[in-house]
Every structure is written in C-alpha cells, then in structure tokens.
Design an enzyme around this catalytic site. Structure first.
Site, PDB file in Angstrom:
ATOM      1  N   GLN A 182       9.821  24.026  21.845  1.00 30.65           N
ATOM      2  CA  GLN A 182      11.112  24.344  21.891  1.00 30.65           C
ATOM      3  C   GLN A 182      11.802  24.443  20.391  1.00 30.65           C
ATOM      4  OE1 GLN A 182      12.910  25.645  24.748  1.00 30.65           O
ATOM      5  NE2 GLN A 182      14.512  26.089  23.027  1.00 30.65           N
TER       6      GLN A 182
ATOM      7  N   LYS B  23      13.075  26.368  32.224  1.00 31.76           N
ATOM      8  CA  LYS B  23      11.588  27.086  31.909  1.00 31.76           C
ATOM      9  C   LYS B  23      10.780  26.286  32.781  1.00 31.76           C
ATOM     10  CE  LYS B  23      12.417  28.365  27.082  1.00 31.76           C
ATOM     11  NZ  LYS B  23      12.255  27.981  25.680  1.00 31.76           N
TER      12      LYS B  23
ATOM     13  N   ASP C  50       5.416  32.181  23.481  1.00 30.37           N
ATOM     14  CA  ASP C  50       6.647  32.704  22.795  1.00 30.37           C
ATOM     15  C   ASP C  50       6.547  34.120  21.880  1.00 30.37           C
ATOM     16  OD1 ASP C  50       8.892  31.079  23.710  1.00 30.37           O
ATOM     17  OD2 ASP C  50       8.103  29.589  22.417  1.00 30.37           O
TER      18      ASP C  50
END
Lengths: 326, 326
Positions: A124, A80, A147
């Site tokens: 994460q 990312k 997200d």
C-alpha cells in the site's frame, strides 16, 4: 448526441436489467454506477474463482503489506481484503511499523516472491519517508505484481503486450466499455500524468484495439500541471471522453465539457464541509457537470470500487498463470 | 512569434557560428539542419570516446545483425557502421540468410549477450516472415539493447527512469532542445503511435522535465490511423510542436499548421518521381509547410542522421555502464 444516448440507455437497460446501474433522466447525465458495476463484476469473478477451485486448483492468495499507521491506507487495505474475501480469494495483511528499513522490507517481499502459495503482493502506498517507492514496486516479482507498477509490467503495457496493468486504468477502461461509449477515433483527454494512474490510462485510451491489451483506439491528449487552464479547457471541450486524475477538487467544470461527453472521475480528494467535518469529492464539479455530460461517474461510488475489483481480477489472473494456465 | 523566432535565430547563430545549421530567412521557416547538428554531436561524442579510451577503458563495441537481403536495411546498417567508425566505436555486422530460424537467431543473440567485449546489439528491422520481432527485441540483454526496444527499457522510459530510450525519440527531443523551442506547458501533437517511434516520442514530449529522462513537459496529443483528418487538423492547428511519424507522404499540409510552429518530420517514404526514378520524402508537405512553420526539419537530412547519432550515444553510454561507470 441525444439519440445515441437514448440508444445507449436502452442497450444498458437491456443488458443490466436486474440492477439499476444507470439513472434514466435525459435531462442530466447517465450516472455510471461504478459500485453496481463493480459488484456485478465481483459476482462474475466469484463464479470463476469457485469454478477454478472446484477443478482442484489452488485458491488464489493475495498478500497486502501495510507500513505505518496512515488511516487512509488502512481503509484502502481493508476494502481490498473485504473484496478478496467476498470473491473467494485468500488474503493476508502484513503490518510493519514506520521504522522498518527499505532493506528489511525488500527482504520480506523477496520471501513472498519465493512463496509458491502467494499469487499477488501489494504494497500500500504511500510509504514512509526513507523508503523509495520505486525500489519497493520493483522488488515484487512481476508475476505477482498485481498492482502492475513493476518496470516489466509497465513495459508490457506500453508495448501492448499481456502483463499486469494497473487496476485503476483497467477500471476506467471497463467503465467506458460497459457504458458502451463509442471510442474508435474519438477524442479522449486525460488530465494527470502520474505513472500509476494517468499515464497507464492514456496508454489504454490511445492504443490499438486489436492489440493484446484491447485498448480503445482514441485520439488521446495528456494534460498535466503545466497545461494552462484555458488550453485544458480547449481540449476537454472537444473531448468525447474526459478522464480526470489530477487530484484537484472540482477542477472540471460545466463550461469545460462538450454536451453528451463521458466524464470519468478518478480523483479522490478529502475536503472540509460546512459542518466542520469532511467528505470525499472527485476532480469533477459533479453537480454542474452532470447537467452537460452524457455519462458521468460519481465520487465515491465510481472508479474507486472498480479499482479494487480489477485488483482482484489481476490477482485471479496471476494465480491462474502462476498455476500454469496461459 | 516573429520576435521569438528572431531571438532564437540570434541564439542559434551565436551558438553554432561555425556551421550554418539554420537558414536565415524570416519569410520561411528556420530549417533545422539535422545533418549538421548530428555531425556536431558526433564530433562531441568522438571527443568523449577518445577521452574514455585514453583513460585505459575498453573501446565501445556495437554489433549489428542483418537478416536477409533487404536493400534499405543494408543501407541503414551501413550508415550505422560508418557513424560508429567515425566516432571511434568498434562495430561488426553479422549477416544471416532469410532461412535462419527464430531459435537460431535468439541463440546467436544470447552468445553476444554473454560476450563481455560487446556493449550494444542492434537487430535491423524488419525481419523476415516467421521471425517475431517482439521476441527478438526482448532476446537482447537490456543493458546492451541500444535500440531501447526491450520491455525493460520501454518500462523504464514509461516510468521516467534511466534506461536506454529509442534513438529516434531521443533524436527528436534533441532537435527540439537544440532549436531552443519553448516546450513547458505548450501543445505538442505526435501523429503515429508505433511502439518504437511514435509512442516513445509521446513519452518524451509529455513527461516531467525534472524526471530522469529530462522530458519536455508538453501537453501532448497522440493521433493515429483512426483519427479523422479534420480532427487531426484541429489538433495540429493549435500545436506549438508537431511531430509526424505516420509513414504517409505529405500528410501534413500548410493549412494544418499554426504560423510559427515547430514541425519535426520523422517520416521516411520512398515515392516515385516524375523521371521514373524515386526519391525520399517525409510525412510533411515540406515546400508548403515551410512557408507557415517557424521551424522545420527536412527529409532527408533532418531526423534520420539524429537517429543514427543517438544510437551511437546509446552505445557509448551502455559501454560506460557495462564497464562499471554509473
């Protein structure tokens, strides 16, 4: 079916003439090259970000939070961060040890929520035992939740309103759209009902194409752990689009696929190989299914790169909205 | 199938021996008597509310907002107010003319949000042209949104977390549960994808039974306006539970139903009858389908009374939470 595939191949080839995003044999499925499509999108995105910054706007900024020392998580975050750099999005990774408490983590997230220079925050997953993922996901401000896991963003997706949708679901939709698959009124099956992947995909598959999320208007079946295998096969066998997100290596086999169907493999499973090492495979028995399907994504190189790209797109969109652009 | 139905009949008859909630012929479907089940639930609810008030707690209070002079809306609100009174929930209906502006309506809702004596607020839909329903639904505080239409409540339902779920979807689930239908891993079809009815039903049909919403673990197919009739028939024909929420009179016919299936009719359509008058019918061709189905809800007297009852249950639960009980 073959004539449609041929037509589609021609269209694809015209549209993406510079890079070879699709293989060309009519004897096996068109391989949907997620890596190439993702790279194309990243180039488009970079141009948009550059143009944005050239108008004296603030450069988008993404913060990744990594707790503990899970190796796969480190790899994902690394991907990312690299993608962000390539697109012109600032990024920073904040590392915490396994011993951080839920309260401390939430406090840190709140600071980032209040930091006007930060546009996107990702935590994460998975998180260490003792920290509740659902609490952490909802600690991120909805406007920075790139997200798309926050209750508010999930509610907006469900109600077909503009918010931030989960990147994997967006990536799957994009792959279907860019492969020019017919969707309106066609049959889709999603195998897997997870809240971050399977269900958001089902929402984007079934909903109204004229709605704010631009969904695909497909008749959509959600299969899951309790679906008997024979029933699942009945559904996949009559599906025009099959999306596998079960986390079970090789679950979808050739006999379960209608000739010409589009197969999107969201699974990422690490399995041992013959040499004593390991390799990544999806939920699809790729070698057999590609002989029947019309379109298929490989693993790796299919959905994975698209997820990262859509996360970057979410970050850029969040940055624009956070800077006052509607 | 017949032996399961017989067993189920016995169970039902034992459990609800005082009222005849189910018809008994094995030649046609068991009629799921929503009216009787709703009345039973209202009695249970009244006992709970009485006990709550007896513990020196505040009596739950529901405010219904009715805009304009739509006759059907007046009837619906009237039903809700009567149900509230019978259960021991205070209620009040606030009437506005068609000329109220969206801003004024939102201001009024905000006042009610801030009124600690109010536990539930419902705005009867549809609203006059010029007032955006989605803005109004999200103006109600999530904790008082007993219709469950707010983004936050919809997000919680999607994420399988405790919030307030739409009453019709809860009613459908309750009818299936109380009829003791086998659901885990069985096939469900929901016809209709509306945000307030069809989709919430799909969420409660497909999700994890161990989750906070106690969903039904069914393999779930969502059909909608773009599903070709022949495809819809393929899905309904292999479904163990069929939920019709399309708003199309008589859409489900006998040839589309697997013998023994459970058919839940959410449709409420007013059609002209032979005498020049009109009557209410559902989306199911009741007379033909009941000869094939194992269980079927009538219209009226099926889902309708359950919706009102679940709205009352939502109001009581909201009141308890608003008074500090978790």
């Amino acid at each position: 079916m073959f004539s449609r595939r041929l037509l589609s191949l021609i269209i694809n080839t015209q549209h993406i003439s510079r890079e070879l995003h699709v293989s060309k044999s009519l004897l096996t499925a068109v391989i949907i090259n997620g890596k190439a499509i993702a790279e194309e999108m990243r180039r488009e995105l970079k141009s948009s970000v550059d143009a944005w910054v050239a108008c004296d706007k603030r450069q988008p900024k993404l913060i990744a939070i990594l707790v503990g020392d899970d190796q796969a998580s480190k790899t994902y975050v690394g991907n990312k961060v690299r993608a962000a750099a390539a697109i012109g999005i600032l990024s920073e990774t904040i590392f915490f040890g396994n011993d951080i408490s839920q309260t401390e983590l939430i406090e840190k997230i709140k600071c980032l929520n209040n930091d006007d220079s930060v546009d996107g925050i990702i935590v994460q997953l998975p998180l260490p035992i003792g920290i509740e993922e659902k609490e952490i996901c909802c600690a991120v401000a909805p406007s920075k939740d790139v997200d798309g896991f926050h209750i508010e963003n999930m509610g907006k997706l469900t109600l077909d309103r503009i918010g931030i949708a989960p990147a994997t679901a967006l990536g799957v939709k994009e792959l279907i759209l860019r492969s020019k698959i017919d969707t309106i009124g066609k049959n889709a099956v999603i195998v897997g009902r997870s809240k971050h992947v399977g269900l958001p995909i089902a929402l984007l598959l079934h909903a109204d194409g004229k709605g704010e999320t631009g969904a695909l208007d497909m008749t959509t079946t959600i299969c899951h752990r309790f679906t008997p295998h024979e029933q699942m096969k009945n559904f996949t066998k009559s599906a025009d689009v099959i999306v596998m997100a079960a986390g079970v290596p090789g679950l979808l086999t050739k006999d379960m696929v209608k000739p010409g169907a589009c197969v999107i493999d969201v699974g990422i499973n690490r399995i041992k190989d013959n040499t004593g090492g390991s390799r990544l495979v999806g939920d699809v028995d790729f070698e057999s299914v590609k002989k029947v399907a019309g379109y298929i994504t490989p693993v790796p190189g299919g959905v994975g790169p698209m997820t990262v790209t859509m996360l970057m797109k979410n970050t850029f969109l969040a940055s624009k909205r956070n800077q006052g652009e509607r």
